[in-house]
Structures are given as structure tokens and as C-alpha cells.
Design a protein around this motif. Structure first.
Motif, short mmCIF file in Angstrom:
data_model
loop_
_atom_site.label_atom_id
_atom_site.label_comp_id
_atom_site.label_asym_id
_atom_site.label_seq_id
_atom_site.Cartn_x
_atom_site.Cartn_y
_atom_site.Cartn_z
N ASP A 152 0.81 -1.22 0.00
CA ASP A 152 0.00 0.00 0.00
C ASP A 152 0.84 1.27 0.00
N ASP A 153 2.12 1.13 0.39
CA ASP A 153 2.98 2.32 0.40
C ASP A 153 3.52 2.63 -0.99
N ILE A 154 3.27 1.72 -1.95
CA ILE A 154 3.85 1.90 -3.29
C ILE A 154 2.77 2.40 -4.23
N GLY A 155 3.04 3.53 -4.88
CA GLY A 155 2.01 4.10 -5.75
C GLY A 155 2.32 3.89 -7.21
N GLY A 156 1.28 3.64 -7.99
CA GLY A 156 1.40 3.65 -9.45
C GLY A 156 2.15 2.46 -10.04
N PRO A 195 16.38 5.77 -11.51
CA PRO A 195 16.55 5.83 -10.05
C PRO A 195 15.30 6.36 -9.36
N GLY A 196 15.08 5.90 -8.15
CA GLY A 196 14.03 6.47 -7.31
C GLY A 196 12.61 6.15 -7.74
N THR A 197 12.42 5.01 -8.40
CA THR A 197 11.06 4.68 -8.87
C THR A 197 10.37 3.64 -7.99
N GLY A 198 11.06 3.14 -6.97
CA GLY A 198 10.39 2.22 -6.04
C GLY A 198 10.87 0.77 -6.14
N LYS A 199 12.04 0.55 -6.76
CA LYS A 199 12.53 -0.83 -6.90
C LYS A 199 12.86 -1.42 -5.52
N THR A 200 13.57 -0.65 -4.72
CA THR A 200 13.90 -1.15 -3.38
C THR A 200 12.63 -1.38 -2.56
N MET A 201 11.68 -0.45 -2.72
CA MET A 201 10.42 -0.59 -1.97
C MET A 201 9.71 -1.90 -2.33
N LEU A 202 9.71 -2.23 -3.63
CA LEU A 202 9.04 -3.46 -4.08
C LEU A 202 9.68 -4.68 -3.40
N THR A 298 18.60 -2.53 -11.28
CA THR A 298 19.60 -1.73 -12.01
C THR A 298 18.96 -0.52 -12.66
N ASN A 299 19.76 0.54 -12.78
CA ASN A 299 19.34 1.70 -13.58
C ASN A 299 19.98 1.62 -14.96
N ARG A 300 20.86 0.64 -15.15
CA ARG A 300 21.62 0.54 -16.39
C ARG A 300 21.41 -0.83 -17.03
N ILE A 334 -0.12 9.07 -1.07
CA ILE A 334 0.60 8.30 -0.04
C ILE A 334 1.48 9.23 0.81
N HIS A 335 2.21 10.10 0.12
CA HIS A 335 3.18 10.91 0.86
C HIS A 335 2.57 12.12 1.56
N THR A 336 1.30 12.45 1.25
CA THR A 336 0.68 13.58 1.98
C THR A 336 -0.32 13.05 3.00
N GLY A 359 9.12 8.65 -8.35
CA GLY A 359 8.47 8.52 -7.04
C GLY A 359 9.26 9.25 -5.96
N ALA A 360 10.60 9.09 -6.03
CA ALA A 360 11.45 9.73 -5.01
C ALA A 360 11.36 11.25 -5.14
N ASP A 361 11.25 11.75 -6.38
CA ASP A 361 11.11 13.21 -6.57
C ASP A 361 9.82 13.70 -5.95
N1 LIG Z 1 6.23 4.16 -6.53
C1 LIG Z 1 6.46 4.80 -5.36
N2 LIG Z 1 5.49 4.98 -4.45
C2 LIG Z 1 5.72 5.63 -3.30
N3 LIG Z 1 6.91 6.16 -2.96
C3 LIG Z 1 7.92 6.02 -3.82
C4 LIG Z 1 7.76 5.32 -5.06
N4 LIG Z 1 8.94 5.31 -5.71
C5 LIG Z 1 9.81 5.96 -4.92
N5 LIG Z 1 9.22 6.38 -3.78
C6 LIG Z 1 9.88 7.15 -2.70
O1 LIG Z 1 11.25 7.28 -3.04
C7 LIG Z 1 12.10 6.61 -2.10
C8 LIG Z 1 13.19 5.88 -2.86
O2 LIG Z 1 12.61 4.78 -3.55
P1 LIG Z 1 13.41 3.42 -3.84
O3 LIG Z 1 14.63 3.38 -2.96
O4 LIG Z 1 12.48 2.28 -3.75
O5 LIG Z 1 13.85 3.66 -5.31
P2 LIG Z 1 14.79 2.77 -6.22
O6 LIG Z 1 14.06 2.57 -7.50
O7 LIG Z 1 15.23 1.56 -5.49
O8 LIG Z 1 15.98 3.77 -6.44
P3 LIG Z 1 17.51 3.50 -6.84
O9 LIG Z 1 17.53 2.92 -8.19
O10 LIG Z 1 18.06 4.92 -6.80
O11 LIG Z 1 18.07 2.62 -5.75
C9 LIG Z 1 11.18 5.71 -1.32
O12 LIG Z 1 11.65 5.55 0.00
C10 LIG Z 1 9.84 6.44 -1.35
O13 LIG Z 1 9.79 7.44 -0.37
#
Ligand SMILES: Nc1ncnc2c1ncn2[C@@H]1O[C@H](COP(=O)(O)OP(=O)(O)OP(=O)(O)O)[C@@H](O)[C@H]1O
Length: 412
Positions: A152-156, A195-202, A298-300, A334-336, A359-361
Motif C-alpha cells: 500500500d505504500d507503493i504508488g502507481g 533511479p528512485g522509482t520504487g525498486k527497493t520498496m518493491l 539496475t538503472n543501467r 501516499i506521501h501527503t 516517485g522519489a522526486d
Molecule cells: N512508486 C512509489 N510509491 C511511493 N513512494 C515512492 C515510489 N517510488 C519511490 N518512492 C519514494 O522514493 C524513495 C526511494 O525509492 P526506492 O529506494 O524504492 O527507489 P529505487 O528505485 O530503489 O531507487 P535506486 O535505483 O536509486 O536505488 C522511497 O523511499 C519512497 O519514499
């Protein structure tokens, strides 16, 4: 600093004007005795405190020296062969070179014995004793018994969540399902995207959902932290997962160890190759490993060596793109969610504005809007605060030093 409550009390002299000279003299005598006693006791305390202080100063000096040593370049790993009066003989991992060397000043020969694993610097001096495998593990791996991120914390990313659940959660929760159908579950899942699209979150969410331990290792750590140690760390990583199963292994920046082969033959490349070969062999022996799933990111994507993508390895590829407008709206929701936002905040309008945001932006925009509100001493966050945050982040980016990854170059 507060005064210690257990300090001896200051003796109090009680002289009654009606006292005879004899009584007065005896009261003064016993007061004097008590003063001497308190003085003695305080003297002892002072001595103990001085000793402790000297010990602490010593410890601080040692820590400083170790800290300075650790801040210098990467170390090499070696095993102690022999400790003698002439010095310490070590054998360097990776090239098996034997060297007679010294210890860094903060170490003494009593601390070390043959068989110890040690970190050595460029001039081979022993800097740290890694007497336990977990030392190296602890420095390169992040282990979370059960991460707190949920789906539920992951959007889109609904499709990506579904795919990860199928490929990772089902085999962990219901291995019989695959046996019945007679297929092997996917070995490794590769998440790729900016980067920052939620891969680690998944990866964290799936570990949470399945009550699996989450073991994260960054590919760059594998090849940079301890030169000559990459393949050992890979072995340790899988061993640790076996001890903790069910477990999800997450290898971030897999491109650092699994890039296409280059023609150069530097020792760094050889090290990366060895690490990758170890990773492939661990993955090939995967079926016997039980309840362990492996996710890499990976981003690459363009840089990856095809060997890593062969069937039985990272054969389930999941693209994790930047969110579209609905995704951005969901991530804003989610973030608000726990923010005190004003009624005038229109998240749909904001989602449209944040074109090309990851997502991170989006998450950092929400935090920045909160900061603007705090600075202006509002207790609610208004649309104007979000707009100010947007302006600020866009401006930071145009100078090229901003934290916004949405505008950074990447290829995948
Ligand atoms: N799809 C998403 N839904 C909600 N929050 C998100 C999402 N994607 C990114 N974020 C926010 O951005 C932060 C960084 O996301 P995350 O570490 O999962 O990105 P990543 O894809 O693993 O990045 P990287 O490739 O830089 O390691 C999260 O902790 C969260 O706050």
C-alpha cells in the motif's frame, strides 16, 4: 553536566551559644574529623575519575586513529600466515602474494594470530582485524528481519507489484503450487528502470508480506569495499540467506558486478569478473537452497552482461518506469497522507504539474512543501507551499546540483 547525586554531603557544624567551652571544643573536633573523612573520600573519587578520564582520552585517540585509517582508500583483504618477532606474514586474497609486514600503531601483536582475516592498506600494513566473517558481512550488507514497507505504500506500480508477487511471493508462500504444475519458479527477478522509482520498496514489501528476512547488498559495495573479497561476500550473502530463510536477497546496482565484459585486463576488471562468476554459480545451485528468493535492481539495463539474463538466472525482467500522471497522484496521496494539508491543495493538479518526476522526486517535493510551511510558521501545508517547493526544486535542478533525479541523465 549535572552534579553526581551520590557525592558525600558537606558536614554541618552546629554550635549552640549555650554550650560550654568543653562541649564547643568537642563539637569542633568531631566536625574537623568529618571534614577530613569527606576530604579523603572526595580525593579517592577524584583519583578514580582521573583514571577513567585518562582511559577515555586513550580510547578516543585510538578511535580517531582507526577512523582516520578507515577514511583512507579501500583496503585489501589478507589472511595472517605467521606472527613472528620480525613482523607479520600475510597472504593477500585474490593474488595469493605473501608479504612480511607491520601492524598499524593502534594494533598490537597480542591482538593477532595466524589464520585471522585482516584488512591491509596500500603499503600492506595491517589496519583492521576481521576476526569474524560477520565483520565483512555487516559492512557490506543490510539485513532487516522484517521491513516495514507494504504494497500500500507503493504508488502507481500495480502491474509491477502483481508480477513481483507472482515471481517471488507465490514460490515462498506456496512452493507446492509449482511442483504440482511441474515447473520451476523463476530463479531471480530483475527490476530495471530509472533511479528512485520504487525498486527497493518493491523488494522490501515482498519480504514484509512473506515474513521473510530482507538482505540487501549493493553491487558497488561488492567490488569496492574490500578488493579481493567480492566472491567471498557473494558466498557469505547466500550463506546468510540460508541461515535466515525464508529470505529475500536484494542486490542493488547489479550492473556493478554484471556489466558486459570490457576488453581491458586491469585487475579491477578481473575482480568484477570473479565476483560475477561466483554470483552466477550461486544462482545455478539455487534450487537446493529452499526458501530464498533473489531480486536484483539496475538503472543501467543496457550495461548488463547477457550471462546474467540466461534462463535459470535473472529470467524474470520487470520494468519499473517513472510514474504516469495517475501514478504521481497516487504517490502524492501516499506521501501527503499523514501531512496536515489545507483544503485548497489539489493533488490532481499537482500530479499534472510534476511531469517526469520519479516517485522519489514526488516524495521529496512533499517533504519540501512541509518545510516551506514550517518556515512560514503555518501549521497546515497549502497549495502555495507545494508550488514554492516545486519552484525551488526546479531551480535547484537548473543549476545542475539539485537532488531531483527526475532530471538526471540515465539509460536503461
Ligand atoms: N512508486 C512509489 N510509491 C511511493 N513512494 C515512492 C515510489 N517510488 C519511490 N518512492 C519514494 O522514493 C524513495 C526511494 O525509492 P526506492 O529506494 O524504492 O527507489 P529505487 O528505485 O530503489 O531507487 P535506486 O535505483 O536509486 O536505488 C522511497 O523511499 C519512497 O519514499
Amino acid at each position: 553536566m549535572s552534579r553526581s547525586p551520590s557525592l558525600p554531603e558537606r558536614p554541618h557544624l552546629d554550635l549552640d551559644p549555650d554550650m560550654s567551652d568543653g562541649e564547643r571544643l568537642s563539637a569542633l573536633r568531631s566536625h574537623f574529623e568529618r571534614m577530613l573523612e569527606v576530604n579523603r573520600e572526595l580525593g579517592q573519587r577524584l583519583e578514580t575519575a582521573d583514571d577513567r578520564r585518562a582511559e577515555l582520552v586513550d580510547e578516543v585517540e585510538q578511535m580517531k586513529a582507526r577512523n582516520d585509517a578507515l577514511k583512507t582508500a579501500s583496503y585489501y583483504i589478507a589472511t595472517v600466515q605467521e606472527v613472528s618477532d620480525d613482523g607479520v606474514i600475510i597472504k593477500q586474497h585474490g593474488n595469493n602474494q605473501e608479504v612480511l609486514t607491520d601492524l598499524a600503531p593502534h594494533l598490537s601483536v597480542e591482538d593477532i594470530e595466524s589464520g585471522d582475516r585482516v584488512a591491509i592498506n596500500d603499503s600492506f600494513a595491517v589496519q583492521t582485524i576481521l576476526d569474524d566473517e560477520t565483520d565483512a558481512r555487516a559492512q557490506a550488507m543490510e539485513v532487516v528481519a522484517s521491513p516495514e514497507v507494504t504494497y500500500d505504500d507503493i504508488g502507481g506500480l500495480d502491474d509491477q507489484v502483481r508480477e513481483v508477487r507472482e515471481a517471488v511471493e507465490d514460490p515462498l508462500e506456496n512452493p507446492g503450487m509449482f511442483e504440482e504444475v511441474g515447473i520451476d519458479p523463476p530463479s531471480g527477478v530483475l527490476l530495471y528502470g530509472p533511479p528512485g522509482t520504487g525498486k527497493t520498496m518493491l523488494a522490501k514489501a515482498v519480504a514484509n508480506e512473506t515474513d521473510a528476512a530482507f538482505i540487501k547488498m549493493a553491487g558497488s559495495e561488492l567490488v569496492q569495499k574490500f578488493i579481493g573479497e567480492g566472491s567471498r561476500l557473494v558466498r557469505d550473502l547466500f550463506k546468510l540467506a540460508a541461515e535466515r530463510e525464508p529470505a529475500v536477497i536484494f542486490i542493488d546496482e547489479i550492473d556493478a558486478v554484471a556489466s558486459k565484459r570490457t576488453d581491458s585486463k586491469t585487475s579491477g576488471d578481473a575482480e568484477v569478473q570473479r565476483t560475477m562468476m561466483q554470483l552466477l554459480s550461486e544462482m545455478d545451485g539455487f534450487e537446493e537452497r529452499g526458501n530464498i528468493r533473489i531480486i536484483a535492481a539496475t538503472n543501467r539495463f543496457d550495461m548488463l552482461d547477457e550471462a546474467i539474463l540466461r534462463p535459470g538466472r535473472f529470467d524474470r525482467l520487470i520494468e519499473v518506469p517513472k510514474p504516469n500522471v495517475e501514478g504521481r497522484k497516487r504517490i502524492l496521496d501516499i506521501h501527503t497522507n499523514s501531512m496536515n494539508t489545507d483544503d485548497d491543495v489539489d493533488l490532481t493538479e499537482l500530479a499534472e504539474l510534476l511531469d517526469d518526476y520519479s516517485g522519489a522526486d514526488v516524495a521529496s517535493l512533499a517533504t519540501e512543501a512541509g518545510m516551506v510551511a514550517i518556515r512560514d510558521e503555518w501549521d497546515t501545508v497549502t497549495m502555495a507551499d507545494f508550488e514554492a517547493a516545486y519552484e525551488k526544486l526546479s531551480k535547484t535542478d537548473s543549476t545542475g546540483i539539485g537532488p531531483i533525479s527526475g532530471f538526471t541523465d540515465y539509460q536503461y
